[in-house]
Structures are given as structure tokens and as C-alpha cells.
Design a protein around this motif. Sequence first.
Motif, PDB file in Angstrom:
ATOM      1  N   ARG A 261       1.069   4.060  -3.096  1.00 22.05           N
ATOM      2  CA  ARG A 261       0.857   5.497  -2.916  1.00 22.05           C
ATOM      3  C   ARG A 261       1.771   6.277  -3.842  1.00 22.05           C
ATOM      4  NH1 ARG A 261       2.792  10.229  -0.452  1.00 22.05           N
ATOM      5  NH2 ARG A 261       4.878   9.437  -0.174  1.00 22.05           N
ATOM      6  N   GLN A 262       3.032   5.819  -3.927  1.00 25.01           N
ATOM      7  CA  GLN A 262       3.998   6.578  -4.712  1.00 25.01           C
ATOM      8  C   GLN A 262       3.914   6.276  -6.195  1.00 25.01           C
ATOM      9  OE1 GLN A 262       6.355   4.982  -1.989  1.00 25.01           O
ATOM     10  NE2 GLN A 262       6.930   6.834  -0.887  1.00 25.01           N
TER      11      GLN A 262
ATOM     12  N   LEU B  71      -6.151   2.318  -4.091  1.00 23.10           N
ATOM     13  CA  LEU B  71      -5.610   2.573  -2.755  1.00 23.10           C
ATOM     14  C   LEU B  71      -6.707   2.398  -1.694  1.00 23.10           C
ATOM     15  CD1 LEU B  71      -2.756   3.284  -2.009  1.00 23.10           C
ATOM     16  CD2 LEU B  71      -3.419   5.674  -1.883  1.00 23.10           C
TER      17      LEU B  71
ATOM     18  N   LEU C   7       0.841  -1.203   0.000  1.00 22.03           N
ATOM     19  CA  LEU C   7       0.000   0.000   0.000  1.00 22.03           C
ATOM     20  C   LEU C   7       0.870   1.244   0.000  1.00 22.03           C
ATOM     21  CD1 LEU C   7      -2.899  -0.950   2.418  1.00 22.03           C
ATOM     22  CD2 LEU C   7      -2.898  -0.843  -0.065  1.00 22.03           C
ATOM     23  N   ALA C   8       1.917   1.226   0.824  1.00 24.82           N
ATOM     24  CA  ALA C   8       2.823   2.375   0.861  1.00 24.82           C
ATOM     25  C   ALA C   8       3.487   2.551  -0.500  1.00 24.82           C
ATOM     26  CB  ALA C   8       3.879   2.189   1.947  1.00 24.82           C
TER      27      ALA C   8
ATOM     28  N   LEU D  37      -2.543   6.362   5.077  1.00 29.42           N
ATOM     29  CA  LEU D  37      -2.912   6.431   3.668  1.00 29.42           C
ATOM     30  C   LEU D  37      -4.294   7.034   3.496  1.00 29.42           C
ATOM     31  CD1 LEU D  37      -1.642   3.054   2.262  1.00 29.42           C
ATOM     32  CD2 LEU D  37      -1.114   5.313   1.363  1.00 29.42           C
TER      33      LEU D  37
ATOM     34  N   TYR E 118      -3.955  10.623   4.058  1.00 25.76           N
ATOM     35  CA  TYR E 118      -3.187  11.193   2.952  1.00 25.76           C
ATOM     36  C   TYR E 118      -4.135  11.504   1.793  1.00 25.76           C
ATOM     37  CZ  TYR E 118       0.068  11.354  -0.985  1.00 25.76           C
ATOM     38  OH  TYR E 118       0.755  11.727  -2.101  1.00 25.76           O
TER      39      TYR E 118
ATOM     40  N   TYR F 290       6.321   8.836   7.097  1.00 28.57           N
ATOM     41  CA  TYR F 290       6.813   8.121   5.923  1.00 28.57           C
ATOM     42  C   TYR F 290       5.744   8.120   4.834  1.00 28.57           C
ATOM     43  CZ  TYR F 290       8.517   4.325   2.973  1.00 28.57           C
ATOM     44  OH  TYR F 290       8.942   3.582   1.907  1.00 28.57           O
ATOM     45  N   ILE F 291       4.499   7.863   5.241  1.00 30.24           N
ATOM     46  CA  ILE F 291       3.431   7.751   4.251  1.00 30.24           C
ATOM     47  C   ILE F 291       2.847   9.108   3.860  1.00 30.24           C
ATOM     48  CG2 ILE F 291       1.041   6.963   3.970  1.00 30.24           C
ATOM     49  CD1 ILE F 291       1.919   4.318   5.118  1.00 30.24           C
TER      50      ILE F 291
END
Lengths: 301, 291
Positions: free
Chosen positions: A256-257, A269, A252-253, B119, B122, B233-234
Motif C-alpha cells: 500500500r505504501q 493490491l 499487502l500493508a 485495504l 482504502y 494502521y492501513i
Amino acid sequence: MSALARDGLAPGTAAATPPLFERLFERRTKYLVAAACIAICTIMLLPLLASVLASLKTTLEAAATPPTYLPGALSLDSYERLWSYGAGLPIYVLNSGGAALITIALCLGLTIPAGYALARFPIPGKEVLFVILLLGLIIPYQALLTPLFFMFVQLSLHNSLLGLAIIHTAIQLPFSIYIMRNAFEAVPRELEEAAVMDGCNSFQVLVRVFLPAIVPAIITVSLFAFITSWNELLAALVVMNKDSSFTLPLILAAARQQTSIGGTDWGMLQAGITVSIVPCLAFYFLLQRYYVAGFLNGAVK
Amino acid sequence: MHSSTSRWVGLLYLAPALAFVAAFTVYPLGQMVWMSLHDWSLIAEKKWKGVGNFIKAWNDPQFWTSLWFTLKYTVLITPILMILGFLIALLTARNTPLRKFTRGIVFAPVVIGLGASSLLWYWLFSYDFGFVNRALLDAGVIAKPIVWFGADANLSMWAVITSIVWKVVGFGMLLFVAAIHGVPKEVDEAALVDGATYWQRVRRIILPLTAKTILLVTLVSVIGSLLAFDQFYIMTAGQPRNLTATSVFLIYLNSFPYLKLGYGAALSLILAAIILGCTMLQMALSRRSAA
């Protein structure tokens, strides 16, 4: 919070006020408390609800700006994309689930005998040994990741679920030992004495007398181990660097990118967040009693 | 009867857990100290550096940036968490169905992953896809969308704080509720008979009698904030210009992407020392509250 403040005034004016006024006042308080509770629940649930709903939008709608509050049409597109993302969702779920299961097994395998020993046997230097076992409370695992990473590279434990589970176990060990020792101490001695009279050795006593009696502690320890392992990000980030060994939080992290077509795939996501959150919430609401008991026993002590 | 053998039996049951802690906590701890005194990487031969890594940290502006940012984050979020948690605890302490339900809901985000919740927020705070900007625009509070992440370190931090308050406010709340339940009924009722108002009772009775729990929860919360990583970090990825890279984030960057393990170990040791101070305080308090 203003509702909360007004609520507070209510039961106070008790002594001198006439009964009718008091009753009206109390009823007003009741409604204000109810309103505040409902408002708080709404605020807490809204983000979760928004995410689940967004995961059900069509591909096009999930990428719309400005975003729509509610999905215009329901679709499982996002889940389909998530299913085949990277090495595929099943791999990541299996990795996360596998690490969690190994963590649970290690936690129970280590702390059931340890709890038994601490609660029931005279051991030389017991106090000191107990403190050593709780060392994880004093040294945060975040600080130990650098040497652990080096050690795992040497032992080829990086990129392995066992390696990750070992770190997750180290995180959970102090709490689990604490819970287990208390559970063993709470078992009445008469039960065990009866078994000893019948000629059981200490291992038989453990299996026949203690294990059935400490089931709640086993559930509590397993539940916390699952939630820690399933959700843990930093150690996974350090230990796992191959796409096929990623856990759910890692992928998931990474998602995100990553850009699908010029941007984050928001719908996917949300689907991923939903998949990651649902087991935790399900276990929590199903086993709330055990969770809260463990939490109140072990969180601060 | 079998007391001379049973001490060895006990040790035998304890042995697996002791071996595990020795291998995966004690040994790495020693290794970390050893590494921090070296120039250490995965590939090259390690070189003795003495306290060089610590001097390097002292002279590293990023070390101080990260430390101050982490402290600032901790100092700002802790009172919000404690006050909000305590107010919700006061509101929901009585055991009625609606209050119990509210407690269950407020606590729910505590059990979900910090990664998942980060997330989620975010996305809520994202520039053109997020509900926060959409709602603020619709309500007429702002004229154009706010760039929450990547441009302004303070804005980023407040967005992160919002998400973490949502995520962990239930943690303190639940422990405060338990502490409030521990207040003897007679004391509270006596005050009520004396005509004390609700807030007088909160100030004179509930607060003093739950003070120890409040202090302990505060310390646990402080330690948690000092070790913050996932959320930054996220949500911010350390941006802008590593201004929102916390202490753990800096360790992560040095040890793993850069593979400067010796320096990473030195930074870890410094952080461990800071946390140790907090933990000692917590244990001293916890022992006193148990007595």
C-alpha cells in the motif's frame, strides 16, 4: 431502511381486516422483504466484486483516473506483478499458510487433551485452572505484544513462523478450550465405559472413543485458528521484520505504501486482496455449519 | 476405582495447555508490569523508573489524543453496529431460503481479514482512484473529489467506520438472529392474537427477551473497538498528525518503531486495565444470563 420499516407494519393489522385485504398486504410485505434482502446482499457483495474485477484490469486501466467501474478488457497482469513482488507471492503464501498450519496444530495439540481433562477427570482446583486457561479472554493480546516481543528477541523466535504461530495460538486458545471442553462433555458416558470395560487405558479411550466423536469440534477449532492466523496483522507486524518472513497481510500493508512508478500499484493490491480473501470465503462457505456453530457457542461466552 | 491416580492423570492432560498459558500469557503479563517500571530498550541497560512511565503518559498529549480518539470512535460506531445488526436480524430472522442466503452474505465479510478489508476500502475511498468519489461525482452529490484520508481526522474516521460497519455488522446480526429464534413462539403468537402490530411485538416482546444478548454483543463490540488497530494502521496510518492513532496504535509506535519498551508496557498496562473493566462487566452479565 425505509423498505424495512414498511415491511414491519404488515403482519400487524391481522385481527380486524378483511381476508382479501390482508392477503394483498401480506404479499406486499413479502415483496418488500425480498427487495430489502436483495438490496442488502448487493451492498455487501459490491465491494468484493469491485475488488476482484479491478484485479483483472490491464495495468494501464488499473491506474486510470477516474477509475472505470468495469474492466474494459480482462488481464492477469496484476497477478503476474504480484507473483514476483518482493520476495515473491509463493513465499508470502507459504509463510501465511505455514503459520496457520502450526497454529492449528498447536491449538489442537493443546486443547484436545485439555478438553478431555476438564470434561472427564477430577482435578484439584479445576475451576481456578480453567479460569487461568481462559486468561487470554481478560488480557487482550495487543497489550501483551511488548513483553512477548522482548521475550522472542531473547529466544530468537522473532522472524520465525513458530514464534508468530505461538502468538496466534495464544489468541485462539481460550475459544478452542471452551469449544473442546463442551464437545467432550457432550459425548455419552456409556461409550467410554464400554471401552474401559474392554481394558482400554485413558489414552486409548481418548483416541478410540472420543476423537471420532469430537470431529465437528476439531473442524470448528481448526477453521477458527486458520482464519485468525491467516488474517492477523499486528502480531505479524511486530514479530516479522524481514521481507522473506512476511505474511500475506504484511506484504499487502507494505505494498500500500510502496510506490511502483509514482503511486500505489492498485491493480496488484486488488490481486493481493483477492488472494488473501478467497481461502477465507471458500472455507467459510464450505464449512459454514461448523463456523456458525462455533461462533454461536463461543463468541460471546 | 482409580480415582486417586486419575486426578494426576487429568492434570497430566491439562499440563501442556497450562504450560503454554504460563509461558505466553502469565509470564509476559508479569514481565509487562516489570517493564513498565523501567526505562527499557533492546540495546541499552534497563533503568529503574518507578511510576515514571505512568506520569509520562499522564503528561503526554498524544496519550490523551489517542485515548479520546479511540473512545470517540467506539462511541460512534457501536450504536450503528448494534442498530443496523438488529434491523437486519429482524428482517432475516425467519428461515426462508432468501433470508438464510442474505444472512450468509451479510456474515461473509466477518471471516475475511481486517487488513484485506481495510485495504479494499482504502482503495474505494482513495482520492482519484476510488469508486466512492467516482460514484458521488457521477451522482452529482459532490462537485470535486473528497480527500478522505490524511487531511481531516473526522472524515477519515467516518470512512473507517463505513468500512468496519460493512466488515462486522454480520457479527451482531448472527447472534441477534439466534436470540430472536430463542424467543418462545407461544409468547409471540399470543401477542399476535391480541392484535399487536409488528413493531409493538418488537418493542414489547422481542427487545426485552433479547436484551441480554444485545448487551453482551454491545460489550464485545465495545472491547473490539477499543482495541482497534488494523483499520487505522492501513487506512489512515494515524494521519493527519497522529490524530487518528488509536490506543493500540500508540502502543505499537512506542514499543516497536521507537523501541521505548518500558513506555509501551506502561501504555499496554493502562489499556489492559480499561479492557479488564469491560470484560468484568461482560462476565457478570454473561453469568447472570446463564443462570
